[in-house]
Design a protein around this motif. Structure first.
Motif, PDB file in Angstrom:
ATOM      1  N   PRO A 128       0.807  -1.225   0.000  1.00 29.82           N
ATOM      2  CA  PRO A 128       0.000   0.000   0.000  1.00 29.82           C
ATOM      3  C   PRO A 128       0.839   1.273   0.000  1.00 29.82           C
ATOM      4  O   PRO A 128       0.332   2.346  -0.321  1.00 29.82           O
ATOM      5  CB  PRO A 128      -0.837  -0.120   1.278  1.00 29.82           C
ATOM      6  CG  PRO A 128      -0.054  -1.035   2.155  1.00 29.82           C
ATOM      7  CD  PRO A 128       0.619  -2.001   1.233  1.00 29.82           C
ATOM      8  N   ASP A 129       2.120   1.167   0.348  1.00 34.19           N
ATOM      9  CA  ASP A 129       3.005   2.335   0.324  1.00 34.19           C
ATOM     10  C   ASP A 129       3.635   2.564  -1.052  1.00 34.19           C
ATOM     11  O   ASP A 129       4.259   3.610  -1.261  1.00 34.19           O
ATOM     12  CB  ASP A 129       4.132   2.168   1.343  1.00 34.19           C
ATOM     13  CG  ASP A 129       3.623   2.155   2.773  1.00 34.19           C
ATOM     14  OD1 ASP A 129       2.632   2.855   3.050  1.00 34.19           O
ATOM     15  OD2 ASP A 129       4.218   1.433   3.603  1.00 34.19           O
ATOM     16  N   GLU A 189      -1.839  11.667   0.260  1.00 31.06           N
ATOM     17  CA  GLU A 189      -1.902  10.474   1.095  1.00 31.06           C
ATOM     18  C   GLU A 189      -3.172  10.436   1.952  1.00 31.06           C
ATOM     19  O   GLU A 189      -3.617   9.368   2.365  1.00 31.06           O
ATOM     20  CB  GLU A 189      -0.667  10.396   1.997  1.00 31.06           C
ATOM     21  CG  GLU A 189       0.643  10.160   1.258  1.00 31.06           C
ATOM     22  CD  GLU A 189       0.729   8.764   0.645  1.00 31.06           C
ATOM     23  OE1 GLU A 189       0.028   7.855   1.125  1.00 31.06           O
ATOM     24  OE2 GLU A 189       1.487   8.601  -0.318  1.00 31.06           O
ATOM     25  N   ARG A 228      -5.897   9.119  -1.058  1.00 30.37           N
ATOM     26  CA  ARG A 228      -5.683   8.187  -2.162  1.00 30.37           C
ATOM     27  C   ARG A 228      -6.136   6.779  -1.781  1.00 30.37           C
ATOM     28  O   ARG A 228      -6.217   6.418  -0.592  1.00 30.37           O
ATOM     29  CB  ARG A 228      -4.221   8.173  -2.602  1.00 30.37           C
ATOM     30  CG  ARG A 228      -3.264   7.461  -1.662  1.00 30.37           C
ATOM     31  CD  ARG A 228      -1.851   7.425  -2.231  1.00 30.37           C
ATOM     32  NE  ARG A 228      -0.916   6.783  -1.311  1.00 30.37           N
ATOM     33  CZ  ARG A 228      -0.689   5.471  -1.286  1.00 30.37           C
ATOM     34  NH1 ARG A 228      -1.321   4.666  -2.121  1.00 30.37           N
ATOM     35  NH2 ARG A 228       0.180   4.967  -0.426  1.00 30.37           N
ATOM     36  N   ASN A 229      -6.393   5.972  -2.786  1.00 30.37           N
ATOM     37  CA  ASN A 229      -6.740   4.563  -2.585  1.00 30.37           C
ATOM     38  C   ASN A 229      -5.434   3.797  -2.389  1.00 30.37           C
ATOM     39  O   ASN A 229      -4.718   3.522  -3.356  1.00 30.37           O
ATOM     40  CB  ASN A 229      -7.514   4.041  -3.800  1.00 30.37           C
ATOM     41  CG  ASN A 229      -7.880   2.578  -3.677  1.00 30.37           C
ATOM     42  OD1 ASN A 229      -7.597   1.940  -2.664  1.00 30.37           O
ATOM     43  ND2 ASN A 229      -8.515   2.037  -4.702  1.00 30.37           N
ATOM     44  N   HIS A 230      -5.128   3.446  -1.176  1.00 32.78           N
ATOM     45  CA  HIS A 230      -3.821   2.880  -0.870  1.00 32.78           C
ATOM     46  C   HIS A 230      -3.602   1.493  -1.478  1.00 32.78           C
ATOM     47  O   HIS A 230      -2.457   1.052  -1.607  1.00 32.78           O
ATOM     48  CB  HIS A 230      -3.592   2.849   0.648  1.00 32.78           C
ATOM     49  CG  HIS A 230      -3.381   4.212   1.227  1.00 32.78           C
ATOM     50  ND1 HIS A 230      -4.396   5.130   1.346  1.00 32.78           N
ATOM     51  CD2 HIS A 230      -2.261   4.835   1.685  1.00 32.78           C
ATOM     52  CE1 HIS A 230      -3.916   6.251   1.862  1.00 32.78           C
ATOM     53  NE2 HIS A 230      -2.624   6.101   2.088  1.00 32.78           N
ATOM     54  N   TYR A 231      -4.671   0.812  -1.832  1.00 28.64           N
ATOM     55  CA  TYR A 231      -4.535  -0.484  -2.490  1.00 28.64           C
ATOM     56  C   TYR A 231      -4.969  -0.405  -3.955  1.00 28.64           C
ATOM     57  O   TYR A 231      -5.311  -1.408  -4.565  1.00 28.64           O
ATOM     58  CB  TYR A 231      -5.353  -1.552  -1.744  1.00 28.64           C
ATOM     59  CG  TYR A 231      -4.703  -2.010  -0.466  1.00 28.64           C
ATOM     60  CD1 TYR A 231      -3.759  -3.036  -0.473  1.00 28.64           C
ATOM     61  CD2 TYR A 231      -5.000  -1.399   0.744  1.00 28.64           C
ATOM     62  CE1 TYR A 231      -3.145  -3.446   0.698  1.00 28.64           C
ATOM     63  CE2 TYR A 231      -4.390  -1.807   1.924  1.00 28.64           C
ATOM     64  CZ  TYR A 231      -3.462  -2.827   1.891  1.00 28.64           C
ATOM     65  OH  TYR A 231      -2.848  -3.237   3.057  1.00 28.64           O
TER      66      TYR A 231
END
Length: 370
Positions: A68-69, A247, A250-253
């Motif tokens: 996710p990062d 951050e 946002r859609n982290h995945y």
């Protein structure tokens, strides 16, 4: 009749439209495939063999969620551009990043400045947050820097969009002119500088990246020169606080494990990128020659497509496009007045350009009714 849960006021009044009708939808409607897919500005040359091999090797690992990062890809992008990791955000192509920008900087009713006929997906996202689009006409087939600046000042716009090189005309501004434009912008206006075609144009069109400016976001993608349009991966470079604001929402995945790894490998193979740039330049020359041989005027291009003036009005150019579609050649065209006199043809493989060359004379004759 059963009641429906109410939509938000913004969504309830939006039209049921999409920015693009894809070639797949057109093929379904037609009941047959296109012979030449040269309308979406994809790279028919595909990704580098190194990227393909890496993707094949990690297919078994797709049972795992992505990082996710986006760590490895961000580190690679930062190293490639000479900026800090804190200055990079990764998203689902430029389209996904534009959606975030709209949410970050545009409140309902805010004026947002763009060019009339520029990339329609930006407009789509602005409408989705209730922004009010202020569209500035092109000047001599280029986005008008002075016109955009005047509109920003007049409407006190919090956001302005500019693509360089430009879609749909293929035109570009040199870096010195862009820097002049940036320096003249109000500090309270965020510039989205869309550089989707940046690798394909002259290096002189790309200003040095300056992450100390808090009102400029530079966006790039793996969809064009890197040949990874189907993987949906792009990135933005900006001031560290701007990236921290991305951050928040946002859609982290959203960017798959496959996309992240493919992006790392693509950036590592700059020799392949340069070979694609060379092939695209040759393709542009070929398309221009085909246009000229048929009495059309190709416009100078710094992208992987050539826009050509059909010598008439928008109605005539539309007939040319429709005649090519009926001959199984997928192209697109600008749709706003003045620009709509043109059709737009993407660089494709040799056999695709052969088909375009074979079918264009008949399409023009059909459009003329002869």
């Amino acid at each position: 009749m059963r009641q429906r849960p109410p939509l938000t006021p913004i969504v309830s009044v939006l039209p049921s439209t999409v920015p693009f009708v894809g070639p797949e939808a057109q093929e379904r409607d037609r009941g047959r495939a296109f012979r030449a897919r040269i309308g979406a500005n994809e790279s028919s040359f595909g990704p580098s063999p190194r990227v393909i091999a890496r993707m094949a090797g990690i297919a078994r690992d797709m049972w795992m969620y992505c990082d996710p990062d986006n760590h490895d890809l961000k580190v690679t992008v930062a190293g490639h551009l000479g900026v800090g990791v804190e200055n990079v955000v990764v998203g689902e192509g430029i389209d996904g990043l534009l959606s975030l920008v709209a949410r970050m900087y545009v409140a309902s009713g805010d004026a947002v400045v763009t060019s009339l006929g520029a990339y329609p997906t930006f407009n789509f996202h602005i409408a989705g947050v209730g922004g009010r689009l202020v569209a500035v006409p092109y000047e001599n087939d280029r986005e008008s820097l002075d016109g955009l600046l005047a509109a920003v000042t007049k409407d006190k716009a919090p956001l302005v969009y500019l693509s360089n090189p430009d879609n749909p005309m293929g035109s570009w501004w040199e870096a010195a002119e862009l820097i002049r434009f940036i320096e003249a912008l109000p500090e309270t206006t965020m510039l989205v500088l869309d550089e989707a075609y940046g690798e394909l144009g002259p290096a002189s069109a790309l200003p040095p990246i300056d992450v100390s400016r808090p009102n400029v976001i530079r966006m790039r993608t793996f969809s064009k020169a890197y040949g990874l349009a189907g993987i949906r991966c792009g990135y933005a470079v900006a001031d560290a606080q701007v990236i921290r604001d991305f951050e928040k929402i946002r859609n982290h995945y959203g960017v798959s494990r496959m996309a992240q790894i493919a992006g790392v490998e693509a950036l590592a193979d700059q020799d392949y990128l340069q070979s694609v740039v060379t092939r695209v330049a040759a393709g542009r020359r070929r398309i221009a020659e085909i246009a000229e041989a048929n009495g059309l005027k190709p416009l100078p291009s710094a992208t992987n497509f050539v826009t050509m003036d059909c010598g008439g009005d928008g109605a005539f150019a539309l007939k040319v496009l429709q005649a090519l579609l009926s001959r199984d050649v997928f192209i697109r065209k600008p749709m706003v007045p003045v620009l709509d006199r043109c059709i737009r043809v993407s660089v494709g493989l040799d056999h695709e350009l052969d088909i375009f060359a074979e079918e264009l004379p008949g399409a023009l004759a059909a459009a003329r009714g002869s």
